[in-house]
Design a protein around this motif. Structure first.
Motif, PDB file in Angstrom:
ATOM      1  N   GLN A  40       0.816  -1.206   0.000  1.00  0.00           N
ATOM      2  CA  GLN A  40       0.000   0.000   0.000  1.00  0.00           C
ATOM      3  C   GLN A  40       0.853   1.260   0.000  1.00  0.00           C
ATOM      4  OE1 GLN A  40      -3.604   0.556   2.282  1.00  0.00           O
ATOM      5  NE2 GLN A  40      -3.614  -1.610   2.852  1.00  0.00           N
ATOM      6  N   PHE A  41       1.925   1.243   0.790  1.00  0.00           N
ATOM      7  CA  PHE A  41       2.816   2.403   0.851  1.00  0.00           C
ATOM      8  C   PHE A  41       3.377   2.717  -0.537  1.00  0.00           C
ATOM      9  CE2 PHE A  41       7.050   4.238   1.194  1.00  0.00           C
ATOM     10  CZ  PHE A  41       6.896   5.244   2.132  1.00  0.00           C
ATOM     11  N   LEU A  42       3.881   1.700  -1.216  1.00  0.00           N
ATOM     12  CA  LEU A  42       4.475   1.904  -2.538  1.00  0.00           C
ATOM     13  C   LEU A  42       3.425   2.307  -3.572  1.00  0.00           C
ATOM     14  CD1 LEU A  42       6.945  -1.113  -2.535  1.00  0.00           C
ATOM     15  CD2 LEU A  42       7.552   1.318  -2.403  1.00  0.00           C
ATOM     16  N   ALA A  43       2.247   1.692  -3.481  1.00  0.00           N
ATOM     17  CA  ALA A  43       1.179   2.036  -4.420  1.00  0.00           C
ATOM     18  C   ALA A  43       0.729   3.482  -4.237  1.00  0.00           C
ATOM     19  CB  ALA A  43      -0.003   1.085  -4.238  1.00  0.00           C
ATOM     20  N   TRP A  44       0.640   3.907  -2.984  1.00  0.00           N
ATOM     21  CA  TRP A  44       0.218   5.286  -2.699  1.00  0.00           C
ATOM     22  C   TRP A  44       1.299   6.284  -3.118  1.00  0.00           C
ATOM     23  CZ3 TRP A  44      -4.264   7.479  -1.579  1.00  0.00           C
ATOM     24  CH2 TRP A  44      -4.273   8.778  -1.061  1.00  0.00           C
ATOM     25  N   LYS A  45       2.525   5.974  -2.822  1.00  0.00           N
ATOM     26  CA  LYS A  45       3.628   6.881  -3.146  1.00  0.00           C
ATOM     27  C   LYS A  45       3.765   7.081  -4.652  1.00  0.00           C
ATOM     28  CE  LYS A  45       8.479   7.781  -2.031  1.00  0.00           C
ATOM     29  NZ  LYS A  45       9.643   7.346  -1.198  1.00  0.00           N
ATOM     30  N   HIS A  46       3.486   6.035  -5.422  1.00  0.00           N
ATOM     31  CA  HIS A  46       3.666   6.096  -6.878  1.00  0.00           C
ATOM     32  C   HIS A  46       2.338   6.129  -7.626  1.00  0.00           C
ATOM     33  CE1 HIS A  46       8.028   5.295  -6.632  1.00  0.00           C
ATOM     34  NE2 HIS A  46       7.718   4.485  -5.643  1.00  0.00           N
ATOM     35  N   ARG A  47       1.263   6.520  -6.951  1.00  0.00           N
ATOM     36  CA  ARG A  47      -0.053   6.430  -7.569  1.00  0.00           C
ATOM     37  C   ARG A  47      -0.208   7.279  -8.822  1.00  0.00           C
ATOM     38  NH1 ARG A  47      -0.278   9.586  -3.131  1.00  0.00           N
ATOM     39  NH2 ARG A  47      -1.533  11.506  -3.116  1.00  0.00           N
ATOM     40  N   ALA A  48       0.570   8.349  -8.955  1.00  0.00           N
ATOM     41  CA  ALA A  48       0.497   9.185 -10.157  1.00  0.00           C
ATOM     42  C   ALA A  48       0.982   8.427 -11.395  1.00  0.00           C
ATOM     43  CB  ALA A  48       1.323  10.451  -9.976  1.00  0.00           C
ATOM     44  N   GLU A  49       1.720   7.334 -11.187  1.00  0.00           N
ATOM     45  CA  GLU A  49       2.245   6.543 -12.297  1.00  0.00           C
ATOM     46  C   GLU A  49       1.326   5.381 -12.663  1.00  0.00           C
ATOM     47  OE1 GLU A  49       6.317   5.379 -11.356  1.00  0.00           O
ATOM     48  OE2 GLU A  49       6.390   7.027  -9.920  1.00  0.00           O
ATOM     49  N   SER A  50       0.164   5.306 -12.021  1.00  0.00           N
ATOM     50  CA  SER A  50      -0.766   4.187 -12.233  1.00  0.00           C
ATOM     51  C   SER A  50      -0.039   2.849 -12.199  1.00  0.00           C
ATOM     52  CB  SER A  50      -1.493   4.353 -13.581  1.00  0.00           C
ATOM     53  OG  SER A  50      -2.244   5.535 -13.609  1.00  0.00           O
ATOM     54  N   PRO A  51       0.631   2.538 -11.110  1.00  0.00           N
ATOM     55  CA  PRO A  51       1.467   1.328 -11.081  1.00  0.00           C
ATOM     56  C   PRO A  51       0.699   0.063 -10.731  1.00  0.00           C
ATOM     57  CG  PRO A  51       1.632   2.432  -8.987  1.00  0.00           C
ATOM     58  CD  PRO A  51       0.676   3.264  -9.833  1.00  0.00           C
ATOM     59  N   ALA A  94      -4.384  -4.721 -16.036  1.00  0.00           N
ATOM     60  CA  ALA A  94      -4.096  -3.339 -15.667  1.00  0.00           C
ATOM     61  C   ALA A  94      -4.848  -2.371 -16.569  1.00  0.00           C
ATOM     62  CB  ALA A  94      -2.596  -3.082 -15.751  1.00  0.00           C
ATOM     63  N   HIS A  95      -4.925  -2.699 -17.857  1.00  0.00           N
ATOM     64  CA  HIS A  95      -5.658  -1.832 -18.792  1.00  0.00           C
ATOM     65  C   HIS A  95      -7.114  -1.709 -18.366  1.00  0.00           C
ATOM     66  CE1 HIS A  95      -6.718   0.118 -22.563  1.00  0.00           C
ATOM     67  NE2 HIS A  95      -7.710  -0.755 -22.686  1.00  0.00           N
ATOM     68  N   ALA A  96      -7.716  -2.836 -17.961  1.00  0.00           N
ATOM     69  CA  ALA A  96      -9.108  -2.811 -17.522  1.00  0.00           C
ATOM     70  C   ALA A  96      -9.265  -2.068 -16.199  1.00  0.00           C
ATOM     71  CB  ALA A  96      -9.616  -4.251 -17.385  1.00  0.00           C
ATOM     72  N   HIS A  97      -8.312  -2.274 -15.296  1.00  0.00           N
ATOM     73  CA  HIS A  97      -8.398  -1.637 -13.968  1.00  0.00           C
ATOM     74  C   HIS A  97      -8.274  -0.123 -14.062  1.00  0.00           C
ATOM     75  CE1 HIS A  97      -7.736  -0.982  -9.664  1.00  0.00           C
ATOM     76  NE2 HIS A  97      -6.672  -0.271  -9.988  1.00  0.00           N
ATOM     77  N   PHE A  98      -7.204   0.337 -14.683  1.00  0.00           N
ATOM     78  CA  PHE A  98      -6.947   1.772 -14.707  1.00  0.00           C
ATOM     79  C   PHE A  98      -7.802   2.512 -15.732  1.00  0.00           C
ATOM     80  CE2 PHE A  98      -2.974  -0.030 -12.981  1.00  0.00           C
ATOM     81  CZ  PHE A  98      -2.906   0.674 -11.793  1.00  0.00           C
ATOM     82  N   GLY A  99      -8.344   1.770 -16.699  1.00  0.00           N
ATOM     83  CA  GLY A  99      -9.181   2.406 -17.709  1.00  0.00           C
ATOM     84  C   GLY A  99     -10.655   2.439 -17.361  1.00  0.00           C
ATOM     85  N   GLN A 101     -14.129   3.505 -15.884  1.00  0.00           N
ATOM     86  CA  GLN A 101     -14.645   4.863 -15.674  1.00  0.00           C
ATOM     87  C   GLN A 101     -14.746   5.234 -14.198  1.00  0.00           C
ATOM     88  OE1 GLN A 101     -18.586   5.065 -17.353  1.00  0.00           O
ATOM     89  NE2 GLN A 101     -19.439   3.493 -15.990  1.00  0.00           N
ATOM     90  N   ASP A 102     -14.850   4.254 -13.316  1.00  0.00           N
ATOM     91  CA  ASP A 102     -14.966   4.540 -11.888  1.00  0.00           C
ATOM     92  C   ASP A 102     -13.619   4.529 -11.160  1.00  0.00           C
ATOM     93  OD1 ASP A 102     -17.726   4.769 -12.056  1.00  0.00           O
ATOM     94  OD2 ASP A 102     -18.040   2.621 -11.717  1.00  0.00           O
ATOM     95  N   PHE A 103     -12.529   4.318 -11.890  1.00  0.00           N
ATOM     96  CA  PHE A 103     -11.228   4.253 -11.228  1.00  0.00           C
ATOM     97  C   PHE A 103     -10.843   5.599 -10.620  1.00  0.00           C
ATOM     98  CE2 PHE A 103      -6.639   5.143 -11.617  1.00  0.00           C
ATOM     99  CZ  PHE A 103      -6.181   4.275 -10.642  1.00  0.00           C
ATOM    100  N   ARG A 104     -10.341   5.557  -9.374  1.00  0.00           N
ATOM    101  CA  ARG A 104      -9.832   6.738  -8.687  1.00  0.00           C
ATOM    102  C   ARG A 104      -8.475   6.367  -8.084  1.00  0.00           C
ATOM    103  NH1 ARG A 104     -13.525   8.018 -11.158  1.00  0.00           N
ATOM    104  NH2 ARG A 104     -15.355   9.289 -10.606  1.00  0.00           N
ATOM    105  N   ALA A 105      -7.446   7.124  -8.443  1.00  0.00           N
ATOM    106  CA  ALA A 105      -6.085   6.786  -8.017  1.00  0.00           C
ATOM    107  C   ALA A 105      -5.904   6.849  -6.511  1.00  0.00           C
ATOM    108  CB  ALA A 105      -5.084   7.719  -8.701  1.00  0.00           C
ATOM    109  N   ASP A 106      -6.737   7.620  -5.816  1.00  0.00           N
ATOM    110  CA  ASP A 106      -6.598   7.734  -4.369  1.00  0.00           C
ATOM    111  C   ASP A 106      -7.560   6.811  -3.617  1.00  0.00           C
ATOM    112  OD1 ASP A 106      -8.888   9.071  -5.070  1.00  0.00           O
ATOM    113  OD2 ASP A 106      -8.519  10.828  -3.808  1.00  0.00           O
ATOM    114  N   GLU A 107      -8.184   5.871  -4.341  1.00  0.00           N
ATOM    115  CA  GLU A 107      -9.109   4.951  -3.692  1.00  0.00           C
ATOM    116  C   GLU A 107      -8.682   3.486  -3.803  1.00  0.00           C
ATOM    117  OE1 GLU A 107     -13.000   5.624  -5.246  1.00  0.00           O
ATOM    118  OE2 GLU A 107     -13.184   7.632  -4.379  1.00  0.00           O
ATOM    119  N   THR A 108      -8.149   3.081  -4.947  1.00  0.00           N
ATOM    120  CA  THR A 108      -7.794   1.680  -5.136  1.00  0.00           C
ATOM    121  C   THR A 108      -6.415   1.543  -5.772  1.00  0.00           C
ATOM    122  OG1 THR A 108      -8.792   1.549  -7.345  1.00  0.00           O
ATOM    123  CG2 THR A 108     -10.200   1.015  -5.462  1.00  0.00           C
ATOM    124  N   HIS A 109      -5.848   0.360  -5.617  1.00  0.00           N
ATOM    125  CA  HIS A 109      -4.586   0.047  -6.261  1.00  0.00           C
ATOM    126  C   HIS A 109      -4.641  -1.393  -6.753  1.00  0.00           C
ATOM    127  CE1 HIS A 109      -4.211  -1.156  -2.044  1.00  0.00           C
ATOM    128  NE2 HIS A 109      -3.257  -2.024  -2.391  1.00  0.00           N
TER     129      HIS A 109
END
Length: 225
Positions: A40-51, A94-99, A101-109
């Motif tokens: 979670q720490f790494l996902a949150w820290k790098h969330r702008a990169e949609s990792p 990953a394409h399905a997850h980040f693409g 319409q309900d995806f929010r970078a500060d809610e899920t990883h």
């Protein structure tokens, strides 16, 4: 050599027996708070990169710690997006997850667990997880702590809360003990003075010991929330 399954949670032991089934590995992940907090720490820290946080398990040996890799999105052919040329299943999920319409970078990883034991079928498991407590982090956490530090501190905090202890905490480290020298260096929480005038310290494993005030030193803990 000691085997991982000898100390793993029950779900992980079952996973060892059912290497072809991904479900026990999801249960193993859920029962490993240190690993989850680190991811979670790494996902949150790098969330702008949609990792994608890729957790690789290569052996059931205690010496083989799961490898965690941050896999950011990168440009692909014809303007597409790929993350790992060798893992098409992860790229598709990953394409399905980040693409979505309900995806929010500060809610899920997104997490991918890859299990590759010798002479066993490879397992690839993709799933999405909600962030817990990350939105409430103190501003200094991402800059001052490593993922391992954060995981250790959150595991310690969670254990105390599960024990019903939400009081202000003084963390200490035992030092200068002679009769119980094997306890020197262990850390715990100061609980107060016992009837004999000694200070009661609850160690990280749950054991409580009574020591003189000269036999502990205060330990600074970072502010998490």
């Amino acid at each position: 050599m000691a085997q991982f399954e000898s100390i793993a949670p029950g779900s992980a032991k079952q996973a060892m027996k059912e290497k072809g089934d991904s479900t026990p590995w999801l249960k193993w992940y859920e029962s490993s708070p240190g690993l989850r907090f680190k991811v979670q720490f790494l996902a949150w820290k790098h969330r702008a990169e949609s990792p994608v946080l890729k957790v690789s398990i290569h052996s059931n040996s205690l010496d083989d710690v799961p490898e965690i890799r941050v896999v950011p999105e990168i440009g692909g052919a014809q303007g597409g997006v790929i993350r790992d040329n060798s893992d098409t299943a992860m790229n598709a999920r990953a394409h399905a997850h980040f693409g979505h319409q309900d995806f929010r970078a500060d809610e899920t990883h997104m997490v991918r667990i890859v299990v590759t034991f010798p002479n066993s079928p490879k397992i690839g498991l993709n799933f999405s997880k909600k962030f817990h407590v990350m939105t409430a982090l103190h501003s200094s956490v991402l800059t001052d702590l490593t993922a391992d530090d954060f995981a250790a501190e959150m595991t310690r905090l969670t254990r105390r809360r599960n024990d019903g202890d939400c009081s202000p905490t003084a963390y200490v480290r035992l030092t200068g003990l002679h009769g119980a020298a094997h306890l020197n260096g262990q850390e715990g929480v100061l609980r107060g003075r016992d009837p004999n005038g000694r200070m009661t310290i609850r160690l990280s494993g749950g054991r409580e010991v009574g020591v003189l005030s000269k036999n502990y030193e205060k330990v600074h803990r970072p502010k998490l929330l």
